[in-house]
Design a protein around this motif. Structure first.
Motif, mmCIF file in Angstrom:
data_model
loop_
_atom_site.group_PDB
_atom_site.id
_atom_site.type_symbol
_atom_site.label_atom_id
_atom_site.label_comp_id
_atom_site.label_asym_id
_atom_site.label_seq_id
_atom_site.Cartn_x
_atom_site.Cartn_y
_atom_site.Cartn_z
ATOM 1 N N ARG A 195 47.812 -12.304 -56.150
ATOM 2 C CA ARG A 195 47.481 -11.460 -57.297
ATOM 3 C C ARG A 195 45.968 -11.269 -57.364
ATOM 4 N NH1 ARG A 195 49.070 -13.714 -62.464
ATOM 5 N NH2 ARG A 195 49.016 -11.566 -63.201
ATOM 6 N N GLY A 196 45.568 -9.975 -57.330
ATOM 7 C CA GLY A 196 44.149 -9.659 -57.404
ATOM 8 C C GLY A 196 43.651 -9.613 -58.836
ATOM 9 N N LEU A 197 42.369 -9.234 -58.973
ATOM 10 C CA LEU A 197 41.776 -9.160 -60.310
ATOM 11 C C LEU A 197 42.488 -8.110 -61.159
ATOM 12 C CD1 LEU A 197 37.995 -9.334 -59.304
ATOM 13 C CD2 LEU A 197 39.421 -11.179 -60.197
ATOM 14 N N HIS A 198 42.829 -6.957 -60.580
ATOM 15 C CA HIS A 198 43.519 -5.918 -61.336
ATOM 16 C C HIS A 198 44.954 -6.340 -61.659
ATOM 17 C CE1 HIS A 198 44.137 -5.522 -57.094
ATOM 18 N NE2 HIS A 198 45.047 -4.578 -57.210
ATOM 19 N N ASP A 199 45.574 -7.170 -60.802
ATOM 20 C CA ASP A 199 46.926 -7.664 -61.090
ATOM 21 C C ASP A 199 46.905 -8.665 -62.244
ATOM 22 O OD1 ASP A 199 48.015 -6.166 -58.991
ATOM 23 O OD2 ASP A 199 47.500 -7.714 -57.541
ATOM 24 N N LYS A 200 45.939 -9.578 -62.241
ATOM 25 C CA LYS A 200 45.865 -10.585 -63.306
ATOM 26 C C LYS A 200 45.495 -9.949 -64.646
ATOM 27 C CE LYS A 200 44.765 -14.419 -60.225
ATOM 28 N NZ LYS A 200 43.829 -15.502 -59.886
ATOM 29 N N ALA A 201 44.662 -8.926 -64.614
ATOM 30 C CA ALA A 201 44.268 -8.276 -65.872
ATOM 31 C C ALA A 201 45.438 -7.539 -66.503
ATOM 32 C CB ALA A 201 43.108 -7.317 -65.611
ATOM 33 N N THR A 202 46.388 -7.074 -65.698
ATOM 34 C CA THR A 202 47.521 -6.309 -66.223
ATOM 35 C C THR A 202 48.832 -7.083 -66.188
ATOM 36 O OG1 THR A 202 47.824 -5.341 -64.012
ATOM 37 C CG2 THR A 202 46.467 -4.121 -65.582
ATOM 38 N N GLY A 203 48.832 -8.322 -65.687
ATOM 39 C CA GLY A 203 50.055 -9.124 -65.656
ATOM 40 C C GLY A 203 51.082 -8.610 -64.675
ATOM 41 N N VAL A 204 50.643 -8.096 -63.530
ATOM 42 C CA VAL A 204 51.530 -7.519 -62.525
ATOM 43 C C VAL A 204 51.556 -8.444 -61.304
ATOM 44 C CG1 VAL A 204 51.904 -5.554 -60.981
ATOM 45 C CG2 VAL A 204 51.182 -5.169 -63.337
ATOM 46 N N TRP A 205 52.717 -8.501 -60.659
ATOM 47 C CA TRP A 205 52.870 -9.293 -59.422
ATOM 48 C C TRP A 205 53.653 -8.469 -58.414
ATOM 49 C CZ3 TRP A 205 56.912 -13.569 -58.303
ATOM 50 C CH2 TRP A 205 56.597 -14.209 -57.098
ATOM 51 N N LEU A 206 53.171 -8.401 -57.175
ATOM 52 C CA LEU A 206 53.836 -7.657 -56.114
ATOM 53 C C LEU A 206 54.675 -8.618 -55.279
ATOM 54 C CD1 LEU A 206 51.653 -5.614 -57.008
ATOM 55 C CD2 LEU A 206 51.487 -4.870 -54.629
ATOM 56 N N VAL A 207 55.974 -8.304 -55.101
ATOM 57 C CA VAL A 207 56.896 -9.195 -54.397
ATOM 58 C C VAL A 207 57.502 -8.473 -53.197
ATOM 59 C CG1 VAL A 207 57.446 -10.493 -56.474
ATOM 60 C CG2 VAL A 207 58.835 -8.517 -55.874
ATOM 61 N N ASP A 208 57.953 -9.280 -52.253
ATOM 62 C CA ASP A 208 58.568 -8.780 -51.016
ATOM 63 C C ASP A 208 60.080 -8.789 -51.186
ATOM 64 O OD1 ASP A 208 59.312 -8.153 -48.479
ATOM 65 O OD2 ASP A 208 58.591 -10.003 -47.541
ATOM 66 N N ILE A 209 60.721 -7.620 -51.044
ATOM 67 C CA ILE A 209 62.176 -7.552 -51.214
ATOM 68 C C ILE A 209 62.901 -7.532 -49.881
ATOM 69 C CG2 ILE A 209 61.930 -6.355 -53.410
ATOM 70 C CD1 ILE A 209 62.872 -3.800 -51.910
ATOM 71 N N ARG A 210 62.181 -7.528 -48.780
ATOM 72 C CA ARG A 210 62.841 -7.571 -47.471
ATOM 73 C C ARG A 210 63.254 -8.993 -47.109
ATOM 74 N NH1 ARG A 210 59.422 -3.468 -43.469
ATOM 75 N NH2 ARG A 210 59.990 -1.517 -44.543
ATOM 76 N N ARG A 211 62.388 -9.948 -47.341
ATOM 77 C CA ARG A 211 62.696 -11.338 -47.018
ATOM 78 C C ARG A 211 63.067 -12.157 -48.244
ATOM 79 N NH1 ARG A 211 58.761 -14.216 -45.566
ATOM 80 N NH2 ARG A 211 57.098 -12.858 -46.317
ATOM 81 N N GLY A 212 62.782 -11.654 -49.416
ATOM 82 C CA GLY A 212 63.065 -12.395 -50.638
ATOM 83 C C GLY A 212 64.019 -11.644 -51.552
ATOM 84 N N LEU A 213 64.189 -12.186 -52.760
ATOM 85 C CA LEU A 213 65.101 -11.608 -53.744
ATOM 86 C C LEU A 213 64.510 -10.343 -54.336
ATOM 87 C CD1 LEU A 213 67.641 -11.868 -55.592
ATOM 88 C CD2 LEU A 213 66.217 -13.217 -57.130
#
Length: 437
Positions: free
Chosen positions: A186-204
């Motif tokens: 999570r980058g600075l812009h992700d932490k400021a907005t409460g966003v998380w990027l996830v992988d749907i190919r290998r994960g849920l």
């Protein structure tokens, strides 16, 4: 008057109780922060940096393609104006002026449409066109649900604002995900907005509602108590291990061991002394018969001197008889539903909203509560087999699955599959764990 006052007080109490109820957010630690371990237990993985960069390149490339009409139709004419090749009057009367206006308007309209589509897709579905291609989704880091249009718009504005400091700002914003102390990317812009990027190919995939509900139930389910391994009383089966002698039960004749077949003209040695030949025997005492060389004792328990048989070595003491252990009872298994109900499976058993046993004569029917109506009327058949259970999907609408070691395998309708202790069976939105009874 008193009854009206009581009703008013009751209504106010009900209103306050309804307002006080809040949806419980799972996966938060004691301080209310999102717990990375909870997301990992669900099977969610952070998006890899390589694919994040590729998604950004795709989205930027789409934006550049939309700008092509402006660059091809209007920019050449603007360059002539800026270099002094034509005046403002010449610009307006230039033959390409109308084309420049049309291409500029088309570029503006296409850019506006693309921006709105990307914003809505990202806010409500967690994906842009680039993220959808590379298999990445954005979620709210606290609820693991869609981030919302507002958070995504703020994220884009922060990315644009980083350009106030040329080069350094955008570069710092892009490399900041590599310095996340939680290792969630999570980058600075992700932490400021409460966003998380996830992988749907290998994960849920968090947008797969059915799998997400099952994963949350698995994480919340109480672990089955571990069985204590007891020492085995069985004879070792390893061929390299020498077999140990285990005497059998005492038979009615008082002999230890189990009789073995022998030839009619031979007598097996079963631990008693060899019979004494009649020629070596002294005359038997009157009234005292001889049985196969063995002479009964007198009244006092000793043999009379006149009838003493020739001395022979005393037989070895007989070992104490060992009573063999009773065979272990056949293991029985059952299903522990996510509602807390334990169902022993001792015969064919049908699960569903209102199971119909007409197609499975003799099967026991177990109705299962399902407010979401994810279960079919006759959904799943379970029956005991050696070592576990055998489950079969009865052609249900929402299907069934076997969850083993965190991986779900889809059950083909009508094909029985064996499940063992510790496996979980998903049928509809319900979940049942196989337990030993």
């Amino acid at each position: 008057m008193s009854s009206r006052a009581d009703r008013s007080t009751s209504s106010e109490r009900m209103i306050w109780e309804i307002e006080d109820e809040k949806d419980e957010i799972e996966g938060l630690d004691e301080s209310g922060r999102p717990d990375p371990a909870y997301a990992a237990a669900l099977g969610m993985l952070r998006a890899p940096f390589g694919r994040r960069a590729l998604a950004l390149v795709i989205d930027v490339a789409l934006w550049l393609v939309v700008q092509l009409p402006f660059w091809l139709g209007a920019v050449p004419l603007l360059l002539k104006l800026m270099t002094g090749s034509i005046s403002a009057y010449g610009l307006v009367n230039h033959p390409s002026f109308v084309l420049a206006i049309v291409t500029t308007a088309a570029t503006f309209a296409l850019t506006l449409v693309l921006s709105i589509v990307q914003l809505v897709m990202h806010g409500r579905g967690g994906r842009t066109i680039g993220k959808a291609i590379v298999g990445i989704r954005s979620v709210d880091v606290r609820t693991l649900a869609r981030p919302g249009v507002g958070r995504v718009l703020l994220r884009y504005l922060l990315m644009g604002a980083s350009g106030i400091v040329p080069l350094i700002g955008p570069v710092l914003m892009l490399v900041s995900p590599t310095f996340d102390p939680d290792r969630r990317g999570r980058g600075l812009h992700d932490k400021a907005t409460g966003v998380w990027l996830v992988d749907i190919r290998r994960g849920l995939n968090p947008y797969d509602d059915k799998r997400m509900r099952v994963a949350r139930k698995l994480v919340k389910a109480e672990p089955a108590p571990e069985r204590v391994e007891l020492p085995s009383l069985a004879t070792p089966q390893d061929p390299a291990v020498a077999p140990q002698y285990r005497p059998g039960s005492r038979v009615s004749a008082g002999v230890i061991g189990v009789a073995r077949p022998h030839a009619p003209d031979s007598r097996p040695d079963i631990g008693i002394g060899q019979p004494v030949a009649p020629a070596q025997e002294a005359a038997p005492e009157a009234g005292k018969p001889v049985f196969g060389g063995y002479r009964p004792t007198g009244e006092s328990g000793s043999v009379p001197p006149a009838a003493t048989a020739p001395e022979r070595p005393a037989p070895a003491p007989e070992p104490e008889p060992v009573v063999p252990a009773e065979p272990a009872s056949v293991a029985r298994f059952g299903l522990n539903l996510d509602t807390g109900v334990n169902i022993p499976v001792e015969g064919p058993l049908l699960l569903g909203r209102n199971p119909d046993a007409s197609g499975h004569p003799g099967a026991q029917t177990i109705p299962v509560d399902d407010e979401a109506r994810s279960l079919s009327k006759t959904h799943l058949l379970a029956r005991p087999v050696d070592g576990g259970l055998e489950v079969t999907d009865c052609g249900s609408t929402n299907g069934s699955g076997l969850i083993r070691e965190g991986i779900e395998y889809t059950l083909a309708a009508g094909s029985p599959v064996m499940v063992v202790e510790g496996d979980a069976v998903r049928f509809g939105d319900r979940l049942a764990v196989v337990v030993r009874i």
